[in-house]
Design a protein around this motif. Structure first.
Motif, PDB file in Angstrom:
ATOM      1  N   GLY A 106       8.239   3.388  10.345  1.00  0.00           N
ATOM      2  CA  GLY A 106       8.488   4.763  10.770  1.00  0.00           C
ATOM      3  C   GLY A 106       7.287   5.684  10.632  1.00  0.00           C
ATOM      4  O   GLY A 106       6.846   6.297  11.596  1.00  0.00           O
ATOM      5  N   ASN A 107       6.733   5.713   9.444  1.00  0.00           N
ATOM      6  CA  ASN A 107       5.717   6.724   9.136  1.00  0.00           C
ATOM      7  C   ASN A 107       4.301   6.340   9.554  1.00  0.00           C
ATOM      8  O   ASN A 107       3.999   5.159   9.702  1.00  0.00           O
ATOM      9  CB  ASN A 107       5.658   6.958   7.618  1.00  0.00           C
ATOM     10  N   GLN A 108       3.455   7.356   9.690  1.00  0.00           N
ATOM     11  CA  GLN A 108       2.015   7.101   9.780  1.00  0.00           C
ATOM     12  C   GLN A 108       1.514   6.931   8.348  1.00  0.00           C
ATOM     13  O   GLN A 108       1.646   7.857   7.531  1.00  0.00           O
ATOM     14  CB  GLN A 108       1.271   8.277  10.437  1.00  0.00           C
ATOM     15  N   GLU A 109       0.978   5.767   8.077  1.00  0.00           N
ATOM     16  CA  GLU A 109       0.507   5.461   6.719  1.00  0.00           C
ATOM     17  C   GLU A 109      -0.814   4.711   6.812  1.00  0.00           C
ATOM     18  O   GLU A 109      -1.116   4.110   7.847  1.00  0.00           O
ATOM     19  CB  GLU A 109       1.507   4.546   5.985  1.00  0.00           C
ATOM     20  N   ASN A 110      -1.566   4.743   5.731  1.00  0.00           N
ATOM     21  CA  ASN A 110      -2.797   3.942   5.672  1.00  0.00           C
ATOM     22  C   ASN A 110      -2.886   3.183   4.369  1.00  0.00           C
ATOM     23  O   ASN A 110      -2.388   3.648   3.338  1.00  0.00           O
ATOM     24  CB  ASN A 110      -4.031   4.835   5.841  1.00  0.00           C
ATOM     25  N   ASP A 168      -0.731  -5.811 -11.138  1.00  0.00           N
ATOM     26  CA  ASP A 168      -0.412  -4.490 -11.684  1.00  0.00           C
ATOM     27  C   ASP A 168       0.008  -3.591 -10.531  1.00  0.00           C
ATOM     28  O   ASP A 168      -0.814  -3.232  -9.679  1.00  0.00           O
ATOM     29  CB  ASP A 168      -1.627  -3.897 -12.406  1.00  0.00           C
ATOM     30  N   VAL A 169       1.282  -3.235 -10.525  1.00  0.00           N
ATOM     31  CA  VAL A 169       1.846  -2.462  -9.419  1.00  0.00           C
ATOM     32  C   VAL A 169       2.064  -1.030  -9.887  1.00  0.00           C
ATOM     33  O   VAL A 169       2.658  -0.810 -10.947  1.00  0.00           O
ATOM     34  CB  VAL A 169       3.207  -3.064  -8.978  1.00  0.00           C
ATOM     35  N   CYS A 170       1.578  -0.071  -9.114  1.00  0.00           N
ATOM     36  CA  CYS A 170       1.742   1.337  -9.472  1.00  0.00           C
ATOM     37  C   CYS A 170       2.162   2.061  -8.196  1.00  0.00           C
ATOM     38  O   CYS A 170       1.314   2.527  -7.428  1.00  0.00           O
ATOM     39  CB  CYS A 170       0.414   1.854 -10.019  1.00  0.00           C
ATOM     40  N   VAL A 171       3.459   2.088  -7.927  1.00  0.00           N
ATOM     41  CA  VAL A 171       3.968   2.569  -6.643  1.00  0.00           C
ATOM     42  C   VAL A 171       5.125   3.552  -6.866  1.00  0.00           C
ATOM     43  O   VAL A 171       6.049   3.278  -7.632  1.00  0.00           O
ATOM     44  CB  VAL A 171       4.425   1.384  -5.756  1.00  0.00           C
ATOM     45  N   PHE A 172       5.042   4.658  -6.164  1.00  0.00           N
ATOM     46  CA  PHE A 172       6.007   5.759  -6.307  1.00  0.00           C
ATOM     47  C   PHE A 172       7.440   5.338  -5.966  1.00  0.00           C
ATOM     48  O   PHE A 172       8.359   5.479  -6.777  1.00  0.00           O
ATOM     49  CB  PHE A 172       5.539   6.896  -5.383  1.00  0.00           C
ATOM     50  N   VAL A 173       7.653   4.806  -4.748  1.00  0.00           N
ATOM     51  CA  VAL A 173       9.013   4.410  -4.328  1.00  0.00           C
ATOM     52  C   VAL A 173       9.028   2.927  -3.958  1.00  0.00           C
ATOM     53  O   VAL A 173       8.194   2.467  -3.185  1.00  0.00           O
ATOM     54  CB  VAL A 173       9.491   5.212  -3.093  1.00  0.00           C
ATOM     55  N   MET A 174      10.001   2.195  -4.475  1.00  0.00           N
ATOM     56  CA  MET A 174      10.114   0.765  -4.177  1.00  0.00           C
ATOM     57  C   MET A 174      11.531   0.405  -3.766  1.00  0.00           C
ATOM     58  O   MET A 174      12.385   0.125  -4.620  1.00  0.00           O
ATOM     59  CB  MET A 174       9.694  -0.047  -5.394  1.00  0.00           C
ATOM     60  N   THR A 175      11.780   0.463  -2.464  1.00  0.00           N
ATOM     61  CA  THR A 175      13.105   0.078  -1.963  1.00  0.00           C
ATOM     62  C   THR A 175      13.037  -1.164  -1.066  1.00  0.00           C
ATOM     63  O   THR A 175      14.075  -1.721  -0.724  1.00  0.00           O
ATOM     64  CB  THR A 175      13.756   1.225  -1.159  1.00  0.00           C
ATOM     65  N   PHE A 192       1.021   4.370   1.316  1.00  0.00           N
ATOM     66  CA  PHE A 192       2.160   3.522   1.667  1.00  0.00           C
ATOM     67  C   PHE A 192       3.132   3.281   0.502  1.00  0.00           C
ATOM     68  O   PHE A 192       2.817   2.552  -0.454  1.00  0.00           O
ATOM     69  CB  PHE A 192       1.578   2.190   2.158  1.00  0.00           C
ATOM     70  N   ASN A 193       4.315   3.895   0.591  1.00  0.00           N
ATOM     71  CA  ASN A 193       5.386   3.544  -0.343  1.00  0.00           C
ATOM     72  C   ASN A 193       6.042   2.250   0.119  1.00  0.00           C
ATOM     73  O   ASN A 193       5.984   1.904   1.291  1.00  0.00           O
ATOM     74  CB  ASN A 193       6.448   4.650  -0.374  1.00  0.00           C
ATOM     75  N   TRP A 194       6.715   1.577  -0.782  1.00  0.00           N
ATOM     76  CA  TRP A 194       7.345   0.304  -0.407  1.00  0.00           C
ATOM     77  C   TRP A 194       8.749   0.567   0.139  1.00  0.00           C
ATOM     78  O   TRP A 194       9.756   0.287  -0.520  1.00  0.00           O
ATOM     79  CB  TRP A 194       7.396  -0.626  -1.608  1.00  0.00           C
ATOM     80  N   MET A 244       4.891  10.545 -10.465  1.00  0.00           N
ATOM     81  CA  MET A 244       3.932   9.429 -10.555  1.00  0.00           C
ATOM     82  C   MET A 244       3.798   8.980  -9.102  1.00  0.00           C
ATOM     83  O   MET A 244       4.560   8.157  -8.625  1.00  0.00           O
ATOM     84  CB  MET A 244       4.500   8.317 -11.447  1.00  0.00           C
ATOM     85  N   HIS A 245       2.816   9.572  -8.418  1.00  0.00           N
ATOM     86  CA  HIS A 245       2.787   9.517  -6.945  1.00  0.00           C
ATOM     87  C   HIS A 245       1.848   8.445  -6.393  1.00  0.00           C
ATOM     88  O   HIS A 245       1.678   8.330  -5.162  1.00  0.00           O
ATOM     89  CB  HIS A 245       2.363  10.911  -6.437  1.00  0.00           C
ATOM     90  N   HIS A 246       1.215   7.657  -7.252  1.00  0.00           N
ATOM     91  CA  HIS A 246       0.291   6.608  -6.782  1.00  0.00           C
ATOM     92  C   HIS A 246       1.020   5.561  -5.941  1.00  0.00           C
ATOM     93  O   HIS A 246       2.241   5.360  -6.082  1.00  0.00           O
ATOM     94  CB  HIS A 246      -0.322   5.863  -7.971  1.00  0.00           C
TER      95      HIS A 246
END
Ligand SMILES: [Zn+2]
Length: 239
Positions: free
Chosen positions: A184-188, A98-105, A175-177, A158-160
């Motif tokens: 690039g970004n600082q993510e956790n 079950d994937v719930c992700v804001f951006v997927m590129t 972490f967006n995909w 939908m920002h999850h």
């Protein structure tokens, strides 16, 4: 002269043989490491935190294919990175994803979802309706493969950014995909099988899945329109 030639050929053969032996040794060592990691994953307690950016993008072939990647000039990383760990957890999926992700590129991360679907894993995807159509979005590939994708239909996001693996493991963080998130970004990202946390995310996913059901969105809009119409009728009566 003949003995010199024989000597050179012998040296070359020895070098080639040692190269092959070295690669076999590396393959054996990595297989052992992979086995140990999967044994750890089968344990009762998984709680890990990963941070981005990675210095280099992890080689998908190296970490996900059975043949591995032994290209000396490979432009991707063969060392352990935060992304390679995400690869490992995502590809450990066997039944449901079950994937719930804001951006997927990210083609690589979306590619894992596609390969899970091809292997018979039941995949559901929730994403943001506005991000679905941005340049580089790979959501079309998920839809094209026949994966059930639902989006919010709202002016908010939908920002999850979470994934439930087999309903037992949650991967969640900032972490967006995207490539920018990877290098690039600082993510956790936190990965855990802590039952209470997994259960909370499971409920959230099911709630959103129902909420973003296209038929229920239609119903909601219809109900809203009917209500507005009846209210305006009421106003008219008041006049
Ligand atoms: Zn490689």
């Amino acid at each position: 002269m003949g003995s010199l030639l024989k000597g050179s050929l012998g040296t070359l053969a020895l070098m080639a043989a040692s190269e092959v032996l070295y690669k076999l040794y590396m393959y054996w060592r990595q297989s052992r490491a992979r086995e140990n990691e999967s044994k750890q994953s089968d344990g009762n307690d998984i709680t890990e935190v990963f941070f981005f950016p990675d210095k280099e993008i992890a080689c998908k072939t190296h970490f996900l294919s059975d043949t591995r990647c032994f290209k000396d000039n490979c432009k991707y990383s063969h060392g352990k990175t935060s992304l390679s760990e995400l690869y490992r957890y995502l590809s450990s999926c066997r039944k449901t994803m079950d994937v719930c992700v804001f951006v997927m590129t990210s083609e690589d991360l979306v590619g894992i979802v596609l390969s899970m679907h091809q292997r018979g894993v039941i995949v559901r995807v929730i994403t943001d309706d506005e991000q679905e159509t941005i340049s580089g979005s790979r959501v079309w590939a998920l839809r094209k493969a026949g994966i059930n994708v639902r989006t919010d239909h709202s002016s908010t996001y939908m920002h999850h950014k979470f994934v439930l693996v087999d309903g037992k493991l949650i991967i969640n963080g900032s972490f967006n995909w995207t490539r920018t998130a990877i290098i690039g970004n600082q993510e956790n990202v936190i990965v855990t099988n802590h039952q209470k946390i997994v259960s909370a995310f499971h409920s959230e996913f099911e709630k959103l899945w129902q909420q973003f059901d296209p038929s229920s969105v239609y119903d909601t809009e219809l109900t809203k329109r009917n209500r507005e119409e009846s209210e305006s009728c009421g106003d008219f009566e008041k006049i």
